[in-house]
Write an enzyme that holds these catalytic residues in place. Structure first.
Site, PDB file in Angstrom:
ATOM      1  N   GLU A 299       0.497  -1.329   0.126  1.00 36.25           N
ATOM      2  CA  GLU A 299       0.069   0.033  -0.367  1.00 36.25           C
ATOM      3  C   GLU A 299       1.183   1.887  -0.115  1.00 36.25           C
ATOM      4  OE1 GLU A 299      -4.185  -1.249   2.029  1.00 36.25           O
ATOM      5  OE2 GLU A 299      -2.519  -0.861   3.414  1.00 36.25           O
TER       6      GLU A 299
ATOM      7  N   CYS B  31       6.617  -6.768   6.688  1.00 34.75           N
ATOM      8  CA  CYS B  31       7.557  -6.709   7.730  1.00 34.75           C
ATOM      9  C   CYS B  31       7.931  -7.862   8.050  1.00 34.75           C
ATOM     10  CB  CYS B  31       7.357  -6.286   8.654  1.00 34.75           C
ATOM     11  SG  CYS B  31       8.792  -4.955   9.305  1.00 34.75           S
TER      12      CYS B  31
ATOM     13  N   CYS C 216       1.517  -2.490  15.893  1.00 28.49           N
ATOM     14  CA  CYS C 216       1.282  -2.606  14.387  1.00 28.49           C
ATOM     15  C   CYS C 216       1.008  -3.853  13.667  1.00 28.49           C
ATOM     16  CB  CYS C 216       3.264  -2.098  13.706  1.00 28.49           C
ATOM     17  SG  CYS C 216       2.745  -2.351  11.476  1.00 28.49           S
TER      18      CYS C 216
ATOM     19  N   CYS D  25      -0.920   5.792  10.384  1.00 32.03           N
ATOM     20  CA  CYS D  25      -0.061   4.585  10.654  1.00 32.03           C
ATOM     21  C   CYS D  25      -0.368   3.305  11.217  1.00 32.03           C
ATOM     22  CB  CYS D  25       0.920   5.910  11.515  1.00 32.03           C
ATOM     23  SG  CYS D  25       0.912   7.110  10.910  1.00 32.03           S
TER      24      CYS D  25
HETATM   25  N1  SAH Z   1       9.745  -0.110   9.842  1.00 27.94           N
HETATM   26  C1  SAH Z   1       9.352   1.059   9.894  1.00 27.94           C
HETATM   27  C2  SAH Z   1       7.951   2.280   8.886  1.00 27.94           C
HETATM   28  C3  SAH Z   1       7.507   2.094   8.857  1.00 27.94           C
HETATM   29  S1  SAH Z   1       6.118   2.493  10.625  1.00 27.94           S
HETATM   30  C4  SAH Z   1       9.532   1.463  10.966  1.00 27.94           C
HETATM   31  O1  SAH Z   1       8.994   0.928  12.717  1.00 27.94           O
HETATM   32  O2  SAH Z   1       9.768   2.964  11.566  1.00 27.94           O
HETATM   33  C5  SAH Z   1       5.906   3.972  10.708  1.00 27.94           C
HETATM   34  C6  SAH Z   1       5.524   4.560  11.336  1.00 27.94           C
HETATM   35  O3  SAH Z   1       3.974   3.909  12.087  1.00 27.94           O
HETATM   36  C7  SAH Z   1       6.859   3.610  12.864  1.00 27.94           C
HETATM   37  O4  SAH Z   1       6.643   5.061  14.026  1.00 27.94           O
HETATM   38  C8  SAH Z   1       5.478   2.645  13.850  1.00 27.94           C
HETATM   39  O5  SAH Z   1       6.171   2.134  15.008  1.00 27.94           O
HETATM   40  C9  SAH Z   1       4.029   3.790  13.250  1.00 27.94           C
HETATM   41  N2  SAH Z   1       3.068   2.527  13.646  1.00 27.94           N
HETATM   42  C10 SAH Z   1       2.736   1.146  13.128  1.00 27.94           C
HETATM   43  N3  SAH Z   1       1.849   0.663  13.835  1.00 27.94           N
HETATM   44  C11 SAH Z   1       1.038   1.596  14.460  1.00 27.94           C
HETATM   45  C12 SAH Z   1      -0.566   2.464  15.013  1.00 27.94           C
HETATM   46  N4  SAH Z   1      -1.091   1.371  14.832  1.00 27.94           N
HETATM   47  N5  SAH Z   1      -0.566   3.048  15.398  1.00 27.94           N
HETATM   48  C13 SAH Z   1       0.360   4.164  15.075  1.00 27.94           C
HETATM   49  N6  SAH Z   1       1.368   4.534  14.767  1.00 27.94           N
HETATM   50  C14 SAH Z   1       1.577   3.308  14.583  1.00 27.94           C
HETATM   51 FE1  SF4 Z   2       7.997  -3.100  10.748  1.00 28.41          FE
HETATM   52 FE2  SF4 Z   2       5.392  -2.415  11.676  1.00 28.41          FE
HETATM   53 FE3  SF4 Z   2       7.590  -2.409  13.372  1.00 28.41          FE
HETATM   54 FE4  SF4 Z   2       7.606  -0.421  11.323  1.00 28.41          FE
HETATM   55  S1  SF4 Z   2       6.525  -0.591  12.831  1.00 28.41           S
HETATM   56  S2  SF4 Z   2       9.200  -2.420  12.336  1.00 28.41           S
HETATM   57  S3  SF4 Z   2       6.950  -2.333   9.427  1.00 28.41           S
HETATM   58  S4  SF4 Z   2       6.416  -3.952  12.229  1.00 28.41           S
END
Ligand code: SAH
Ligand code: SF4
Length: 392
Positions: free
Chosen positions: A116, A136, A143, A369
């Site tokens: 996405e 991932c 997440c 996010c």
């Molecule tokens: N894998 C990388 C980039 C993708 S996630 C990382 O983890 O940094 C992008 C951001 O969204 C990250 O800071 C992640 O921790 C946050 N994120 C993941 N799940 C989320 C959720 N359910 N609600 C809010 N932020 C979330």
């Molecule tokens: Fe992977 Fe989600 Fe953790 Fe980012 S926040 S490292 S996308 S599992």
């Protein structure tokens, strides 16, 4: 015993099958790679550099998709290109538009896998959130992407392609002969979609080289932010080889809590991560590091957490981006109360750091996010199953 997720889930990693037919996709090749590919296909060496420049401009400045339209090239050279190369983007399967204008694209890449991409329009600018992996391998417990079972790295072309297809949809390629339009719909790019970009370093770096090139897509390195969960060994390389801005998914102020939220912390803990971050702005000549902090009710949102956070990052040029937790089906957490988030932000702000609270965008289409996950994967595997398989 505290229940923690494994650092890496039980995933099926897929090797990438090269498209058959033998033609090379130009999208995503760096200038050097394109140069080598043109020569390998039979372009005269002394002409190759000029040809790279010409093709590059057509593909990345004008957004052209067929060689026949490259009118400053001789007809037979255009035919030669068409015989050996393609200009291909991943395919948009669906596009959803949120009530707030956010657009989410479900994108199909080679092999039928899906990722996405999200476009977030704002006043006078717009941010494109691109994915770097299908799923991932990490298992951050808040997440949605981390619960997806299939994983493969995206190629550089598939990463660059996400920007190009968004520009297609937004009608953002320049029109020939029209006066130059300086307003940019996609003015910023964030590597914050699906996947851990630093576990796909080479492809992400090459894609960013293409995106940052001054004669094509021309997004400057200061308009690109790479977000990592904390893959410490790749942080210095990010500064040296990409030089973009860095965001870190910090999310907790003790190792005990961070181990649970961001399991990669068991490999590289808070202290190791902070040591690597201290060097980043110097190495990349960049501005502040963004500390992302997801606000989870009763888990990491106390005043004591805010105070510890400020102490931990002392000396690092930083801003703290507070992300109200976005729900997804089966998520084991709740969003902190707005008053709690405000109080947390206030402590950080008073300590001298910017502490913006990220407004959730595109929640109605699951584009916010942490909500991204390939539609086809949604039903595959629950966190409970993952935990059960890991013997937790
Ligand atoms: N894998 C990388 C980039 C993708 S996630 C990382 O983890 O940094 C992008 C951001 O969204 C990250 O800071 C992640 O921790 C946050 N994120 C993941 N799940 C989320 C959720 N359910 N609600 C809010 N932020 C979330
Ligand atoms: Fe992977 Fe989600 Fe953790 Fe980012 S926040 S490292 S996308 S599992």
């Amino acid at each position: 015993m505290t229940v923690t997720a494994p650092i890496t889930q039980d995933v099926l990693t897929l090797p990438r099958k090269l498209p058959t037919g033998g033609k090379i996709n130009i999208v995503g090749l760096t200038r050097d790679q394109l140069h080598a590919a043109l020569i390998a296909a039979g372009t005269e060496e002394r002409q190759a550099k000029m040809r790279v420049g010409q093709v590059w401009q057509w593909v990345y400045h004008w957004g052209l998709r067929d060689f026949a339209g490259m009118t400053n090239l001789a007809k037979d050279y255009r035919a030669f290109l068409a015989e050996h190369f393609t200009i291909e983007l991943p395919e948009v399967v669906t596009r959803q538009i949120s009530a707030d204008g956010t657009r989410k694209y479900l994108v199909r890449i080679a092999g039928g896998h899906e990722v996405e991409t999200v476009y977030i329009p704002e006043e006078g600018r717009g941010t494109l959130c691109v994915s770097s992996q299908v799923g991932c391998t990490l298992t951050c417990s808040f997440c949605h992407t981390g619960t997806q079972k299939l994983v493969r790295n995206l190629t550089a072309g598939e990463i660059v392609g996400q920007l190009m297809l968004a520009r297609d949809d937004l009608g953002e390629w320049p029109e020939r002969g029209a006066p130059k339009d300086e307003t940019r719909l996609v003015s910023n790019l964030v590597l914050m979609g699906m996947g851990e970009p630093l576990y796909n370093f080479d492809n992400v770096r090459d894609a960013m080289k293409v995106v940052m090139d001054g004669e094509g897509l021309t997004l400057s390195r200061r308009r690109i932010t790479l977000s990592t969960s904390g893959v410490v060994p790749e942080i210095a390389r990010t500064a040296e080889e990409i030089g973009c801005l860095l965001a870190v998914s910090f999310h907790a102020t003790t190792d005990e809590v961070r181990d649970r939220l961001v399991p990669i912390n068991k490999r590289w803990n808070i202290k190791t991560l902070l040591d690597a971050l201290r060097d980043y702005p110097r190495l990349s000549n960049s501005e502040r590091i963004t500390f992302e902090y997801v606000m989870l009710r009763g888990v990491n949102d106390s005043d004591a957490d805010a105070k510890r956070l400020v102490k931990l990052i002392a000396g690092i040029p930083a801003k703290i981006n507070l992300i109200p937790f976005n729900e997804w089906p089966g998520a084991p957490y709740q969003r902190s109360e707005p008053e709690r988030i405000a109080a947390f932000a206030d402590i950080i702000y008073k300590a001298g750091y910017a502490s913006p609270i990220r407004t959730p965008r595109g929640e109605d289409i699951m584009a916010a996010c942490g909500q991204l996950k390939s539609a086809t994967e949604r039903s595959r595997k629950s966190r409970a199953e993952i935990a059960a398989e890991a013997g937790l």
